[in-house]
Each structure stands twice: as C-alpha cells, then as structure tokens.
Design a protein around this motif. Structure first.
Motif, PDB file in Angstrom:
ATOM      1  N   THR A  41       0.829  -1.199   0.000  1.00 30.17           N
ATOM      2  CA  THR A  41       0.000   0.000   0.000  1.00 30.17           C
ATOM      3  C   THR A  41       0.870   1.258   0.000  1.00 30.17           C
ATOM      4  OG1 THR A  41      -1.583  -1.260   1.280  1.00 30.17           O
ATOM      5  CG2 THR A  41      -1.954   1.096   1.151  1.00 30.17           C
ATOM      6  N   VAL A  42       1.909   1.243   0.834  1.00 32.78           N
ATOM      7  CA  VAL A  42       2.818   2.391   0.865  1.00 32.78           C
ATOM      8  C   VAL A  42       3.418   2.610  -0.521  1.00 32.78           C
ATOM      9  CG1 VAL A  42       5.034   3.219   1.722  1.00 32.78           C
ATOM     10  CG2 VAL A  42       3.386   2.232   3.306  1.00 32.78           C
ATOM     11  N   PHE A  43       3.813   1.533  -1.148  1.00 34.85           N
ATOM     12  CA  PHE A  43       4.453   1.635  -2.464  1.00 34.85           C
ATOM     13  C   PHE A  43       3.507   2.260  -3.481  1.00 34.85           C
ATOM     14  CE2 PHE A  43       5.799   0.139  -6.597  1.00 34.85           C
ATOM     15  CZ  PHE A  43       7.162   0.387  -6.562  1.00 34.85           C
ATOM     16  N   VAL A  44       2.298   1.711  -3.548  1.00 38.52           N
ATOM     17  CA  VAL A  44       1.344   2.209  -4.550  1.00 38.52           C
ATOM     18  C   VAL A  44       1.008   3.669  -4.289  1.00 38.52           C
ATOM     19  CG1 VAL A  44      -0.996   1.962  -5.445  1.00 38.52           C
ATOM     20  CG2 VAL A  44       0.410  -0.064  -5.034  1.00 38.52           C
ATOM     21  N   PHE A  72      -6.113  -3.607   8.998  1.00 41.35           N
ATOM     22  CA  PHE A  72      -5.124  -2.978   9.866  1.00 41.35           C
ATOM     23  C   PHE A  72      -3.932  -2.501   9.045  1.00 41.35           C
ATOM     24  CE2 PHE A  72      -1.345  -3.261  12.519  1.00 41.35           C
ATOM     25  CZ  PHE A  72      -1.736  -2.623  13.687  1.00 41.35           C
ATOM     26  N   ALA A  73      -3.425  -3.375   8.194  1.00 39.85           N
ATOM     27  CA  ALA A  73      -2.241  -3.040   7.396  1.00 39.85           C
ATOM     28  C   ALA A  73      -2.531  -1.874   6.456  1.00 39.85           C
ATOM     29  CB  ALA A  73      -1.781  -4.258   6.610  1.00 39.85           C
ATOM     30  N   ILE A  74      -3.719  -1.879   5.846  1.00 43.43           N
ATOM     31  CA  ILE A  74      -4.068  -0.813   4.900  1.00 43.43           C
ATOM     32  C   ILE A  74      -4.103   0.538   5.600  1.00 43.43           C
ATOM     33  CG2 ILE A  74      -5.956   0.123   3.512  1.00 43.43           C
ATOM     34  CD1 ILE A  74      -6.723  -2.744   2.800  1.00 43.43           C
ATOM     35  N   PHE A  75      -4.799   0.583   6.742  1.00 42.95           N
ATOM     36  CA  PHE A  75      -4.930   1.878   7.416  1.00 42.95           C
ATOM     37  C   PHE A  75      -3.647   2.279   8.118  1.00 42.95           C
ATOM     38  CE2 PHE A  75      -9.406   0.877   6.753  1.00 42.95           C
ATOM     39  CZ  PHE A  75      -9.766   2.050   6.111  1.00 42.95           C
ATOM     40  N   ALA A 118      -8.236   4.430   1.628  1.00 44.44           N
ATOM     41  CA  ALA A 118      -7.047   4.737   2.418  1.00 44.44           C
ATOM     42  C   ALA A 118      -6.032   5.487   1.572  1.00 44.44           C
ATOM     43  CB  ALA A 118      -6.444   3.457   2.970  1.00 44.44           C
ATOM     44  N   ILE A 119      -5.794   4.986   0.368  1.00 47.68           N
ATOM     45  CA  ILE A 119      -4.823   5.663  -0.493  1.00 47.68           C
ATOM     46  C   ILE A 119      -5.322   7.054  -0.847  1.00 47.68           C
ATOM     47  CG2 ILE A 119      -3.713   5.617  -2.759  1.00 47.68           C
ATOM     48  CD1 ILE A 119      -3.496   2.660  -2.542  1.00 47.68           C
ATOM     49  N   GLY A 120      -6.605   7.128  -1.169  1.00 53.07           N
ATOM     50  CA  GLY A 120      -7.195   8.415  -1.524  1.00 53.07           C
ATOM     51  C   GLY A 120      -7.048   9.411  -0.391  1.00 53.07           C
TER      52      GLY A 120
END
Ligand code: SF4
Ligand code: SF4
Lengths: 366, 408
Positions: A241-244, A293-296, A354-356
């Motif tokens: 997620t961090v990468f994207v 959890f990981a996403i947020f 989350a990314i947004g």
C-alpha cells in the motif's frame, strides 16, 4: 483405577506461545547482530560499541522493570524471605517477553541517543505499554511503539547526531526540510550526494540501529513466515500500500520510480512492518481484520510522513491503529457479513479510500 | 475463499501407529458382563428379566422407546441389578449376567444366509431399533452411500473390523445402497494404511459388477467442511455399524461382540481387543498387560472415544458399550495455560468458520454471541487442540453455545 475428569479435546498443540516468542526473539537477535556489524563496517568501532550498549541497556532495563513490577505485585501471596520472593518473580518476569520488547525498541532508536533516554523509554514501554494492562496478551498498545514515541517526543533533541551530518540523519533531512515533497532535482542531488538507493538498502545511511539492517530484516521475515509465526499478508499489504500510494504521489510530483522505492526502504518502515505490525497481541485476530489494519496503518504512516516534521512515523501510526483493533475485531467477527466476496469488496473499498485519503490530505495540506 | 478463513485441517498425528499393526486380541470369555439400562440418550427401559433368570446370547433383557431393545451378550444367569458407573459419567442401572461359557444363542429374527435375496421392503419391515439405524426417512434423494473408514486419532478398531469382516462390509454396503436407492457406494480409508487398502481393493474385485469405489484419503480432520453430507445427497455410515447390521441380518442375532481400541501412552501394550459387549474395561486392561509402570492417574486421562471428541471418564470400572470404539489412556497432556496472544490459530482451524477466541471473549453478551455465530459450534475440539496457549476453548465455546440457545 480412578482418573480425573477433564474436558475434551484430549490433545494439545505441540507449539506453545513461549516457543513463538522465542522464535521472534531469535529473529530479532539476528537483526541486532547484523546491525552491529553494519555500524562497525560503515561508521567504525565507536558506533558499534554504542549500539551494543544501547541494546544491552534496553534489555537489562526491561528485565529489571518486569522483576520490580512483580516484586511489588505479589497477588496476595506472602513470602517470608526476599530470596523466595525473587525466585517466584523470575518466571513471571520471563513470561512477559521483556527481551522482545526491548530489542524492538532498541533497534528502532538512533545510535546517537543517550543511554538514560534508552532507560526511560524502555521503562515506559514495559510499564505503560504492557504491565499496567495486565501483562503480555492483555496489552492494547504495542509496548515497543510506546517506547519509541516516548523516546522521540521526550529526547528527540538530545540525540547526538553522527558527526558526518551536522543536524540530522538523511531521512530526517528529507522528512523535516521537505516533508517528502522533494523535487526531482533535490531528490537526485540527495541521492548523489549522500547515498544511493543501494546504500540505503544496505544500511550505509544513519538511522535507527536496526533499520539499517534491511537485508537481515527481510531474511528474518522469510524465517518468521516459514516458521508460521507471523501472517505474511500484513507486511505485504502494508508495504504494498505504501508503495502504490507513494508511486501515485511521486507521479503527482513528477518523480521517477525511485521515489516509492526510497519511501519503502527508508526509516523504520520495513522494520516496523516485520516486527511491529505483525505483533499478534496488538493487531486484529483474523485475516480480514489484519489486512484492514495493514491498509490503514499505511495510510496513517503516510499522512504523518507527509505532514509532520517528525521523522518517526511508524511508532505513532502503530499506536493509533492499535486503538482501533478491538473495533476491527468486532466488525470482522460478524458472521452475517462473512461472505468471501463481501470481505473482498470491503477490503478493496478500504484500500482505495485509504490511499485516496492519504494523498488527498497530504496534497490539501501541502 | 481459503484466503480469508484458512480452514486448515488437523493432521492426525501418528497416533494410529501404536495399534494398527498389532493383531487383534480375543477376549471373549468374560466371567460376567454388565449391560446398562441406558442406550445413547434413552434411560427408560422396561426390564424383561429378573435376578435368577437364565439368558442366552440374544435374549431380550429390556425394551425402551423407539423400539430400542437391549440384549444379553453371553449365556448364563442374571445375578444382580445394580447401579454402576457408566461412560456418560452418570451412574446407571446395570444388569449383571454371569457367564456359563456355553454360548447358547437365541435368534431374534430369522437369519438370511444370502443377503442378496433381501428386498427393500423386507429391510424396511424390520423395526429401526433392531437395526441400530433409521432406515426409512431420507428427506433428500440419496445418490451415494459413503462408508467412512477414517476414524479419529488413535482409533484403529474400525480398521481392524474391516480387515476381519471385509465381505460383510461389502454386503452391508450393498444393502444400504439398495435400501436408500443410491447408485453409488464409496468406502474411504486412509492413504497411509496400505494393507487395508490392498485387502479392500482385492475384495472390491469380487463385487466388480457393483458401482463401489475404494478411496484412499489423507488422515486428517475434518473430512468435509461447510455442509452436511446429507444436504448433498450423500449418506455417511460408520463401517462398524455396517458390518454389525449385515451380520445381524445374516445370523439373526444382534451384535454381541465388538472390537475396541485400547491405546495411548498409558497402556503397556496398546492394541485392539475383540470383546463381548458389556465386558468390564478393567478386565480387558488387565488382559492386555495393564497400565504402564508407575502411572499416576492424577496426571493421566482415561478417554472413551478419540482424543478430539471422546469424553474423559473417571474410572476404568465401566462396561464396554456397543458404541464405544476406543478407550485411551493419555499421559503428558496437562500443560500450564498461558495468556491468549490473539494469534488467530483457533480461527484458522475451526471447521465451521467461527472465531473461538472472540466467542470466549464475548462473555455473556447475547448480541455479540449472535453476531459471532456461537450457535454454529459443533464441539469438534479443534480450537483447543491447536491453541499455543493451551486454552480450553472448546469448553468455553460449547458453553457459550448452550447459553446462547437457552436465552433465545
Ligand atoms: S469446537 Fe466449535 S469453535 Fe472450536 S473449532 Fe470446533 S466448531 Fe469451531
Ligand atoms: S489459538 Fe489460543 S492464543 Fe491463539 S487466538 Fe486462539 S485462543 Fe488466543
């Protein structure tokens, strides 16, 4: 012959929690050893010795804190001599896994931190992070993260910077001067002047003691997954997620692919992903919850990275996400919404949101 | 989707090795047998015999609801009727019969030497209680009869039975297929017991004109997840029961012997023993050489059935029932309970996909228990057996289920 009555089943697991903790400890020791060697190779014996002292201080402090706690809290049992009391205390103190907490904490601290700061941070980690909640298993917050945040907030200014860089570590430079909003020119200059991505990966950059040992952390990750001690989805989803998200942010800033790579391999992101985000006690109990959890966690880490002057995003974001764990558990335990496609849909929506959010907030504030 | 609920299977650790290759010991001349006036849930029986009466093998001792009939399993004399310990942990009245070792037999039904001649109507005419299974009501169309030869951990008595009575097994299967209208029969056996697999495959050749398949499967629990076999048109029957059923029709005498596994580290020589039903367990234990030296019963468990679903019993002064396939004497299982570390292992292994750790934490909150699906627990024991903190989750989840249902 008469036998006692016992509830079924009459078969028990052949691995125990203690065993699991020892496996994590082994992985941490490996990372610690690697870090010390890296410090020696890159910065000389002084730094290696400092690192050793920090690690030993943290371990000893954590252990002593546990012993002191259980010496006072005897649960009403009366001991006649101090020796007896101490003897009853030792196994309890061991069970709290003080070394795991101490190692994670010590490896996240910069090598320039004074030893008294290490002691205070470790006491906070053990006591506030773990013991007052009722010991390992009942703690809401990741104890090491508590210690890291305390160290950062209380002693951030006392950290003696390594001599080559006046003022700050390279990560701190990017983070505090630019809030990661660097231009291609600055980035390229930074990479050329100070280090290459390869240098960052192999730890030639000054930062937390353990975060420099990235190859060791990745080896430890594979080891822990192979030993079935941690769930692989957490680090993968988190780092992914961090990468994207940083890839998108990077293209917004017109930067190349090196930007997300720099993000992933800088600071304690990898270290935290492997050793803190996977701590079973303070993360959700089932897989859907862990992915959420990981996403947020990624989202909060990025928001902090982009908007705060603080270098250390991992400790904060872990603590913030820890607070939501009971809520996530409750929501993902509901069998009425447990259709796999529903779970997948929830995760996809959460991921996009989350990314947004991470990018939206950062761009707005920036 | 396996990604979310990993639904792992419990691999039955090599516990079957202890008894699988031992020859079956015959212990068929007990001095006395004790037949409990209790069968599964039924406890109300009209006694047909009194102290002093002479009985033969197959003589009706008592009859209860649903045509359940209790028989004598030796010939001899009724010497007492007394309350004794029972596998169910509650005391029950037992009829004590002294064996005269003549093995005289009383026929209950006319024997059918050639089972192929039986028609569906004739099978249907036997009362259910006599057959030990309900042959009439199948709500769904049955297309397959599956004889499950995979038993729980430690237990090999069913496999020993299949080895001895292979022909009866096949004949019983054909009868079940005929009766339920199934087109297909399957016998499953575990992959790692080759001798049994060979015997069954060879025997199957004799029945080559029937659609019977022998399937070798992994030795894991559970075999099916998510739906009950009957829902998908499969009738699953126990192999012991099939053999007993075929033998009864063939000989006219109900099942009076069975093979029982005595296994676990607590016995000196774990093995399968063929016994008269009603034989006292302590006599059989003595016959196989007793417990291991220095066994401290306080730190051991005696279990009727397998290690997952069997129930712990408090004494070995019990009579062996037609429904007990094993007694295990297990040592070294008590472990100190550690705090739950939320690892989620229990969730990964729950076959019905609920979350034991959360149910345990839900306490008496009815609303939470409902959301967590506490009523789905089948009490299989997997969660307790995999928890690295050795927490007795199964007792908690079964209690939570009972609580939830009681407040519904
Ligand atoms: S005992 Fe109940 S909760 Fe535990 S694994 Fe079996 S079905 Fe799931
Ligand atoms: S397996 Fe045991 S320790 Fe792990 S979550 Fe379940 S109850 Fe807790």
């Amino acid at each position: 012959m008469r036998f006692p009555y016992k509830p079924s089943p009459h078969i028990k697991a052949n691995v125990s929690t203690t065993h699991v903790l020892h496996t994590v400890l082994l992985a941490l020791l490996f990372v610690a050893a690697w870090s010390i060697v890296i410090q020696y190779i890159n910065f000389g014996a002084d730094y290696a010795i400092r690192a050793v002292f920090i690690i030993l201080t943290a371990c000893a402090t954590a252990f002593v804190t546990d012993i002191a706690f259980y010496l006072i809290k005897t649960d009403g049992v009366k001991y006649t001599t101090l020796g007896e009391r101490l003897k009853a205390t030792l196994p309890k103190a061991f069970k709290e896994a003080p070394l795991v907490t101490a190692l994670i904490l010590a490896l996240s601290l910069p090598v320039g931190i004074p030893l008294y700061a290490v002691i205070v941070a470790t006491i906070f980690a053990e006591f506030i992070g773990k013991l007052i909640f009722g010991g390992v298993g009942s703690n809401l917050f990741n104890p090491a993260a508590v210690g890291i945040v305390i160290a950062g907030l209380a002693f951030g200014s006392t950290i003696v910077p390594p001599d080559a860089y006046a003022g700050a570590t390279p990560m701190a430079t990017i983070a505090s001067h630019y809030n990661w909003r660097i231009t291609e020119a600055v980035g390229v200059q930074f990479i050329c002047n100070h280090c290459s991505l390869g240098h960052i990966f192999f730890g030639a950059v000054r930062g937390g003691i353990g975060e420099a040992a990235r190859p060791a952390i990745l080896i430890a990750l594979v080891f822990l997954i192979y030993k079935k001690v941690i769930d692989w989805v957490v680090p993968v989803v988190f780092v992914g997620t961090v990468f994207v998200a940083t890839l998108i942010f990077g293209s917004y800033l017109c930067l190349g692919l090196w930007y997300p790579v720099l993000h992933v391999f800088s600071g304690s992101l990898i270290f935290g992903a492997v050793f803190m985000a996977t701590d079973p006690v303070t993360t959700p109990v089932n897989r859907q919850g862990r992915i959420l959890f990981a996403i947020f966690l990624a989202m909060i880490t990025l928001i902090i990275r982009f908007n705060a002057t603080h270098t250390e995003a991992m400790g904060f974001s872990i603590l913030i996400m820890n607070m939501f764990v009971p809520f996530i558990d409750r929501k993902t335990g509901n069998i009425t919404t447990s259709k796999p496609w529903a779970k997948a849909a929830v995760l996809c929506i959460a991921w996009v949101c989350a990314i947004g959010l991470a990018l939206g907030i950062s761009i707005m504030l920036g | 989707m396996p990604f979310f609920s990993q639904r792992k299977s419990v691999v039955i650790r090599n516990s079957k090795k202890m008894t699988e290759s031992q020859p079956v010991l015959k212990y068929l001349k007990p001095k006395t047998v004790a037949i409990p006036l209790k069968y599964m849930q039924s406890e109300h029986f009209d006694r047909h015999v009194d102290i002093g009466d002479s009985v033969k093998i197959g003589t009706k001792l008592a009859a209860g609801k649903d045509n359940i009939i209790l028989f004598s399993t030796v010939s001899g004399k009724v010497t007492a009727i007394e309350k004794r310990d029972h596998v169910s942990l509650k005391k029950a009245d037992h009829i004590i019969i002294e064996n005269n070792f003549l093995d005289e037999k009383a026929l209950l039904i006319a024997p059918v030497p050639d089972l192929k001649t039986l028609t569906k109507e004739r099978i249907g005419a036997y009362p259910n209680g006599v057959l030990g299974m309900d042959m009439s009501v199948f709500t769904k169309k049955i297309h397959t009869v599956l004889l499950n030869g995979i038993c729980e951990s430690y237990i090999t008595s069913n496999e020993a039975g299949m080895l001895v009575d292979t022909d009866l097994l096949f004949e019983g299967l054909l009868l079940l297929m005929k009766n339920s209208g199934a087109e297909k029969g399957i016998i499953t056996v575990r992959k790692n017991f080759e001798s049994l697999l060979d015997v069954l495959t060879n025997t199957a050749k004799k029945y080559a004109d029937h659609p019977i398949e022998i399937k070798a499967v992994e030795d894991i629990l559970p075999m099916c997840q998510g739906h009950t076999p009957l829902d998908v048109g499969v009738l699953t029957v126990d192999t012991d029961m099939t053999i007993a059923f075929a033998r009864f029709l063939k000989t006219g005498i109900p099942q009076y012997e069975r093979i029982v596994t005595l296994s676990g580290e607590g016995f000196r020589k774990p093995q399968n023993v063929q016994v008269r039903i009603g034989t006292l367990l302590k006599d059989v234990v003595e016959a196989i050489g007793g417990y291991v030296e220095g066994l401290n019963p306080k730190h051991a468990r005696l279990v009727a059935g397998g290690a997952f679903r069997g129930s712990s019993v408090i004494t070995d002064d019990l009579s062996i029932l037609s429904t007990t396939n094993a007694f295990l004497c297990l040592t070294d299982i008590e472990k100190e309970v550690l705090p739950c570390i939320h690892c989620g292992t229990c969730i990964d292994y729950c076959p019905v996909g609920i979350q034991p750790v959360q149910i345990a934490a839900a306490g008496k909150s009815h609303e939470l228990l409902e959301k967590l699906g506490a009523d789905r627990c089948v009490g299989c024991g997997h969660c307790s057996s995999v928890c690295p903190s050795f927490i007795e989750l199964t007792s908690t989840t079964t209690k939570a289920k009972a609580f939830y249902l009681s407040k519904k």
